[in-house]
Design a protein around this motif. Structure first.
Motif, PDB file in Angstrom:
ATOM      1  N   UNK A   1       0.111  -7.370   1.731  1.00  0.00           N
ATOM      2  CA  UNK A   1       1.186  -6.462   2.151  1.00  0.00           C
ATOM      3  C   UNK A   1       1.924  -5.880   0.949  1.00  0.00           C
ATOM      4  N   UNK A   2       2.171  -6.702  -0.058  1.00  0.00           N
ATOM      5  CA  UNK A   2       2.848  -6.213  -1.269  1.00  0.00           C
ATOM      6  C   UNK A   2       1.967  -5.221  -2.013  1.00  0.00           C
ATOM      7  N   UNK A   3       0.693  -5.536  -2.107  1.00  0.00           N
ATOM      8  CA  UNK A   3      -0.243  -4.642  -2.786  1.00  0.00           C
ATOM      9  C   UNK A   3      -0.312  -3.297  -2.062  1.00  0.00           C
ATOM     10  N   UNK A   4      -0.376  -3.352  -0.754  1.00  0.00           N
ATOM     11  CA  UNK A   4      -0.431  -2.124   0.043  1.00  0.00           C
ATOM     12  C   UNK A   4       0.828  -1.291  -0.160  1.00  0.00           C
ATOM     13  N   UNK A   5       1.988  -1.950  -0.186  1.00  0.00           N
ATOM     14  CA  UNK A   5       3.262  -1.243  -0.356  1.00  0.00           C
ATOM     15  C   UNK A   5       3.340  -0.564  -1.723  1.00  0.00           C
ATOM     16  N   UNK A   6       2.958  -1.279  -2.763  1.00  0.00           N
ATOM     17  CA  UNK A   6       3.019  -0.723  -4.116  1.00  0.00           C
ATOM     18  C   UNK A   6       2.078   0.462  -4.275  1.00  0.00           C
ATOM     19  N   UNK A   7       0.889   0.336  -3.754  1.00  0.00           N
ATOM     20  CA  UNK A   7      -0.068   1.438  -3.857  1.00  0.00           C
ATOM     21  C   UNK A   7       0.368   2.630  -3.018  1.00  0.00           C
TER      22      UNK A   7
ATOM     23  N   UNK B   1      11.742   3.054   0.542  1.00  0.00           N
ATOM     24  CA  UNK B   1      12.561   2.385   1.541  1.00  0.00           C
ATOM     25  C   UNK B   1      11.769   2.058   2.805  1.00  0.00           C
ATOM     26  N   UNK B   2      10.604   2.652   2.949  1.00  0.00           N
ATOM     27  CA  UNK B   2       9.770   2.373   4.115  1.00  0.00           C
ATOM     28  C   UNK B   2       8.577   1.484   3.768  1.00  0.00           C
ATOM     29  N   UNK B   3       8.118   1.588   2.539  1.00  0.00           N
ATOM     30  CA  UNK B   3       6.912   0.854   2.139  1.00  0.00           C
ATOM     31  C   UNK B   3       7.101  -0.655   2.191  1.00  0.00           C
ATOM     32  N   UNK B   4       8.284  -1.129   1.842  1.00  0.00           N
ATOM     33  CA  UNK B   4       8.498  -2.570   1.730  1.00  0.00           C
ATOM     34  C   UNK B   4       9.108  -3.240   2.933  1.00  0.00           C
ATOM     35  N   UNK B   5       9.112  -2.565   4.079  1.00  0.00           N
ATOM     36  CA  UNK B   5       9.799  -3.117   5.258  1.00  0.00           C
ATOM     37  C   UNK B   5       8.986  -4.183   6.000  1.00  0.00           C
ATOM     38  N   UNK B   6       7.869  -4.601   5.426  1.00  0.00           N
ATOM     39  CA  UNK B   6       7.094  -5.678   6.038  1.00  0.00           C
ATOM     40  C   UNK B   6       7.089  -6.948   5.217  1.00  0.00           C
ATOM     41  N   UNK B   7       7.767  -6.929   4.062  1.00  0.00           N
ATOM     42  CA  UNK B   7       7.733  -8.079   3.153  1.00  0.00           C
ATOM     43  C   UNK B   7       8.807  -9.110   3.453  1.00  0.00           C
TER      44      UNK B   7
END
Length: 264
Positions: free
Chosen positions: A39-45, A54-60
């Motif tokens: 999930x972190x890798x997906x958000x960073x990419x 602000x939307x990419x990291x809302x699953x961590x």
């Protein structure tokens, strides 16, 4: 990686954090070695490809945000107070862990660590942690229904354990010591409260606890060391860690000293 990036940039913000984490992924081969979750890798990419941070990291929700909070604390002047630290923690976590679970735990720990660096009393440090937990919840897009780091810290204050094994069994069996932010946060504060002035003892206990032992041990050791004002880890252990991980602790210390000298 984060400390180096923050020192070089002279600031702590989401773009600097994201760039440093992507650099770390490539340099350390973090994906193949499973140092980073999907999930972190997906958000960073996703951010690198133009997604809204602000939307990419809302699953961590795991401790990936909490475990990098010390970098934000060490790169924030203790004279700047908690408002600036709160902003820095938010910017440190946003790209991958922009959730109430992660922000509550990170701010609880971050406030406590800064309080310890200020040489505050144990009571003051715990009060700061509880205030940090409350503040962390206000930073999140929404408050999830989940275990609370703040409530777990409060509960630990009321508990008495006859011996270390009883404490470890409680943390592992009742709270859990997995990857969730509240699990790691509670374990860190429990061990800190038991041995606030004995970093080496707390680290060794953390290594026996099971679960996410390395994160718990590192965060506990940092908090105990800050409170004590020094560490009691055997020199050969420090040298082994530095050599195996290619870390120049002296260089990091000098860079942080220069950073705070410039900010003052």
């Amino acid at each position: 990686f984060l400390i180096r990036a923050y020192v070089e940039a002279g600031k702590i913000d989401e773009p600097t954090t994201t760039a440093a984490l992507l650099d770390w992924i490539d340099t350390s081969d973090a994906v193949a070695k499973r140092y980073i979750g999907p999930s972190s890798l997906k958000a960073l990419r996703a951010i690198a490809s133009g997604a809204n941070p602000k939307e990419a990291g809302t699953g961590g929700t795991t401790c990936g945000g909490l475990m990098r909070t010390p970098a934000a604390v060490l790169c924030t002047s203790t004279d700047s107070g908690y408002p600036k630290l709160t902003e820095h923690i938010q910017q440190c976590l946003m790209s991958t862990h922009y959730t109430s679970q992660a922000l509550e735990a990170a701010c609880a720990y971050g406030y406590a660590l800064q309080g310890a660096l200020r040489q505050n009393s144990l009571t003051e440090i715990i009060q700061s942690a509880l205030e940090g937990a409350r503040m962390g919840l206000t930073l999140a897009p929404y408050e999830a229904c989940s275990a609370s780091s703040g409530f777990r810290i409060q509960y630990m204050l009321k508990q008495k354990f006859d011996n270390d094994s009883e404490l470890l069994d409680f943390l592992y069996g009742a709270y859990g010591t997995g990857l969730e932010s509240a699990d790691v946060c509670a374990a860190v504060f429990a061990l800190f409260l038991r041995y606030p002035e004995d970093p080496w003892k707390a680290i060794r206990l953390a290594s026996e606890i099971g679960g996410d032992t390395d994160t718990i041990a590192a965060l506990t050791g940092a908090l105990c060391t800050a409170y004590r004002g020094s560490h009691n880890i055997p020199r050969e252990i420090v040298e082994t860690v530095a050599q195996q991980n290619h870390i120049d602790f002296s260089s990091i210390a000098v860079s942080l000293s220069e950073l705070h000298k410039d900010s003052n």
